[in-house]
Design a protein around this motif. Structure first.
Motif, PDB file in Angstrom:
ATOM      1  N   UNK A  20     -93.868 -77.423 103.631  1.00 19.50           N
ATOM      2  CA  UNK A  20     -93.067 -76.575 104.516  1.00 19.50           C
ATOM      3  C   UNK A  20     -93.516 -76.797 105.949  1.00 19.50           C
ATOM      4  N   UNK A  21     -92.599 -77.315 106.778  1.00 18.49           N
ATOM      5  CA  UNK A  21     -92.849 -77.480 108.207  1.00 18.49           C
ATOM      6  C   UNK A  21     -91.608 -76.985 108.927  1.00 18.49           C
ATOM      7  N   UNK A  22     -91.757 -75.924 109.715  1.00 16.74           N
ATOM      8  CA  UNK A  22     -90.642 -75.379 110.473  1.00 16.74           C
ATOM      9  C   UNK A  22     -91.036 -75.377 111.941  1.00 16.74           C
ATOM     10  N   UNK A  23     -90.521 -76.348 112.690  1.00 15.50           N
ATOM     11  CA  UNK A  23     -90.872 -76.497 114.102  1.00 15.50           C
ATOM     12  C   UNK A  23     -90.414 -75.306 114.948  1.00 15.50           C
ATOM     13  N   UNK A  51     -90.380 -66.672 103.692  1.00  8.77           N
ATOM     14  CA  UNK A  51     -90.280 -67.330 102.380  1.00  8.77           C
ATOM     15  C   UNK A  51     -90.978 -68.687 102.388  1.00  8.77           C
ATOM     16  N   UNK A  52     -91.856 -68.866 101.418  1.00  7.72           N
ATOM     17  CA  UNK A  52     -92.572 -70.120 101.215  1.00  7.72           C
ATOM     18  C   UNK A  52     -92.365 -70.531  99.764  1.00  7.72           C
ATOM     19  N   UNK A  53     -91.965 -71.770  99.552  1.00  9.20           N
ATOM     20  CA  UNK A  53     -91.726 -72.261  98.208  1.00  9.20           C
ATOM     21  C   UNK A  53     -93.010 -72.515  97.421  1.00  9.20           C
ATOM     22  N   UNK A  54     -92.958 -72.177  96.136  1.00  8.51           N
ATOM     23  CA  UNK A  54     -94.049 -72.457  95.198  1.00  8.51           C
ATOM     24  C   UNK A  54     -93.427 -72.925  93.891  1.00  8.51           C
ATOM     25  N   UNK A  93     -87.512 -76.972  98.241  1.00 10.50           N
ATOM     26  CA  UNK A  93     -87.369 -77.898  97.126  1.00 10.50           C
ATOM     27  C   UNK A  93     -88.151 -77.491  95.886  1.00 10.50           C
ATOM     28  N   UNK A  94     -88.703 -76.293  95.870  1.00  9.92           N
ATOM     29  CA  UNK A  94     -89.469 -75.792  94.732  1.00  9.92           C
ATOM     30  C   UNK A  94     -88.721 -74.654  94.066  1.00  9.92           C
ATOM     31  N   UNK A  95     -89.010 -74.407  92.797  1.00  3.28           N
ATOM     32  CA  UNK A  95     -88.239 -73.472  91.983  1.00  3.28           C
ATOM     33  C   UNK A  95     -88.365 -72.001  92.361  1.00  3.28           C
ATOM     34  N   UNK A  96     -89.472 -71.619  92.942  1.00  2.00           N
ATOM     35  CA  UNK A  96     -89.745 -70.213  93.249  1.00  2.00           C
ATOM     36  C   UNK A  96     -90.237 -70.080  94.681  1.00  2.00           C
ATOM     37  N   UNK A  97     -90.355 -68.833  95.114  1.00  5.05           N
ATOM     38  CA  UNK A  97     -90.923 -68.602  96.447  1.00  5.05           C
ATOM     39  C   UNK A  97     -91.682 -67.283  96.445  1.00  5.05           C
ATOM     40  N   UNK A  98     -92.537 -67.141  97.436  1.00  4.68           N
ATOM     41  CA  UNK A  98     -93.138 -65.848  97.707  1.00  4.68           C
ATOM     42  C   UNK A  98     -92.735 -65.469  99.122  1.00  4.68           C
TER      43      UNK A  98
END
Length: 118
Positions: A20-23, A51-54, A93-98
């Motif tokens: 995850x990179x959000x400029x 939201x961060x993908x895990x 691109x990952x199935x879940x997030x926190x």
């Protein structure tokens, strides 16, 4: 960070998986072993539920929080927010997030503490 490395052997786990990179938001996140690192480099913008993908569904325990007063932080993240449960939504691109509270100029490290089978 040095204590975290001593306990978790972070540096011995190979290269990090930066996912995850959000400029615009100035947020970077990567996974290294069972640990999820999240950095907010923005000088002023904080996020209540970023939201961060895990990949693994479960519960993630906050193990390092630079927003704690003992590290010179403001103490915006409360103890009841230290345990985050995944949401079944595709992010990064990952199935879940926190969805994590992310004050400006802070770093957080989460560790998968419980896997949930759905």
């Amino acid at each position: 960070m040095m204590k975290l490395d001593k306990n978790e052997k972070v540096l011995a786990r190979g290269l990090p998986n930066i996912h995850h990179v959000n400029d615009t938001n100035m947020v970077i996140s990567y996974i290294r072993g069972p640990l999820l690192f999240v950095f907010n480099f923005h000088l002023t913008d904080s996020y209540e539920r970023y939201c961060i993908g895990v990949d693994e569904a479960g519960e993630y325990q906050l193990t390092l929080n630079t927003d704690e007063r003992r590290y010179g932080g403001q103490g915006f993240i409360k103890e009841e927010q230290y345990l985050q449960r995944t949401v079944s939504r595709r992010v990064d691109g990952l199935r879940n997030c926190i969805e994590v509270p992310l004050p400006s100029r802070t770093a957080q490290v989460y560790k998968l503490s419980r896997i949930l089978r759905i």
